[in-house]
Design a protein around this motif. Sequence first.
Motif: not given
Length: 566
Positions: A403-404, A437-439, A443-444, A464-465
């Motif tokens: 998940n980065n 979380q990284r770009p 990313n959420a 992203p959803t």
Amino acid sequence: LSMPRFQSVVFTAVCSFLLAACQEESEAPRPEAPIAVTADTIIATFPVPTLDTSEINAFFETHATLLPFAGAVADYYAAGDGKYVWFNTTGVKEQAGFFLNLLRNLSTEGIDDTLAYSRRSDSLLQIIAGAGYSYSGGDAQTAELELLLTSQFFAYSDRVYSGLNENTSRSLAWYIRRKHLTLSELLDTLLEQGPEAFVSVLPLHPQYHLLKEASSQLLRIQDAEWPVLSLPEDVRYLQAGDSSELVAAVQYRLHLLGDQDSIVQLGVFDTVTALAVRHFQQRHGLSVDGHAGPFFFRELNISPATRLQQLYANMERYRWLGNSMQGSYLLANIPEFKLYVIEEDTLAWDMNIIVGKASTGTIIFNDELEQVVFSPYWIVPSSIIRNEIIPAMIKDKSYLQRNNMEVYHLQNRQTIAHAGWDWSQWAKSGFPYGIRQRPGAGNALGRVKFLFPNQYYIYFHDTPTRDLFSRTQRTFSHGCIRLSEPARLAKYLLRNDSTWNRAAIDSAMYLQQSTYVQLSTPVPVFITYFTCRADSSGTLYWSSDVYGHDAALIKALKAGAAVAIN
């Protein structure tokens, strides 16, 4: 469509209503006309009377219900050297009649009560303004009326213009900062500008007045019988071409509610009825397909009396808001799942949003948007680390990498290697580090976020959803607000900064490091909770009470009448 028959009395009632409606259009109860105040027979003039401290103290000894406003009244007259404000050199001003007319029609403000001593004020005004009374300056009756009017104005304004007190509004999860009215200045303004000012110069948002006007539609039908209507078990929805007594009952209600102007074919789901169903769906935030399904009946079964109480609850919220929403600002209304961009009190454009789930509801508050952050890191909240990430890492050690995400030190923000950790040690104890979380594409927060620093850690962001924006009810986040058009908002906020043209913004959104942009002028942000609004034509629009705040407020309004309201 084969359907079980309704009781014949329902069908008969529908027909009887339609026949009656053709003969006579019902009218909403009209407020009583203002008390006429004239001074045509008065020739002599007298100096404007004055009050002294002993008269004010004696008044409150005999009018104890108004005692909470004694200090404000005493200060008001002390500032004006004790001079009467409701009287001039020839007698009582006509503003007195207009104000008492407001008291007599308190119910039109959504307040089912009467103000203390209002009958006494009416009686005194009728005497003093009557032909049999000879005005000669101050006397016991003019002094009592003068003090009654001022005290009642303070009580009325406190309830109608300010609403329930701030402790109550905060207990109902409303954290938008409230402006406290200076009632003495408001009274001076109203008395200086004439009787019409009691309608035009009010410290309330325009939507308050639109709701007040539109309430007459519900007042006309609030006593109508409203039995539950439901689909037969084997029917998914009513649609064009169907015919039944249920269709007739639906037509009857749509006509009462103003969605269907006329019923051409009683009991037949014709084109006119289909259009009315679509109009109703659009007004209630439903999918507009012209089918009368379960969600349609859920809204249709809410009685006018219940809707009226819901409308009054929203009027109360506008009292809390006052006139603080002015000029240019961003308005995110939780129950509508909408963000409105307002320029100089005019809607520029809007977009769909996603708000918090019922268990992690979005907070109702206001602040100022200061920064746009392109290619943001997502700093994972401790609650999500505790409830989601640690259990996931116990099951799958590759969860963070997939998940980065990375672990970092809370003090120096440096990344920490976590290979080989036993994550079960934090299953029941606090995790001593941070996770971010990284770009990137997954990313959420998506490609951009918008910061208005606040104690609730709420902000606007991309996501992203994207598929969730097509839902009619959009309560999916952990509390922050997801935007359907984040790039458009970024370009709008930076439209006057030549450095940030379209190409620069598009580029910054796809970097591996975050870019922070400070706005030259912060933009006010209001996150509100309004489940009802009216447009300029009087059409009412409703949203679901997704967090149950309406029910709690209606209960508080019934239980918590303000001081000096009987």
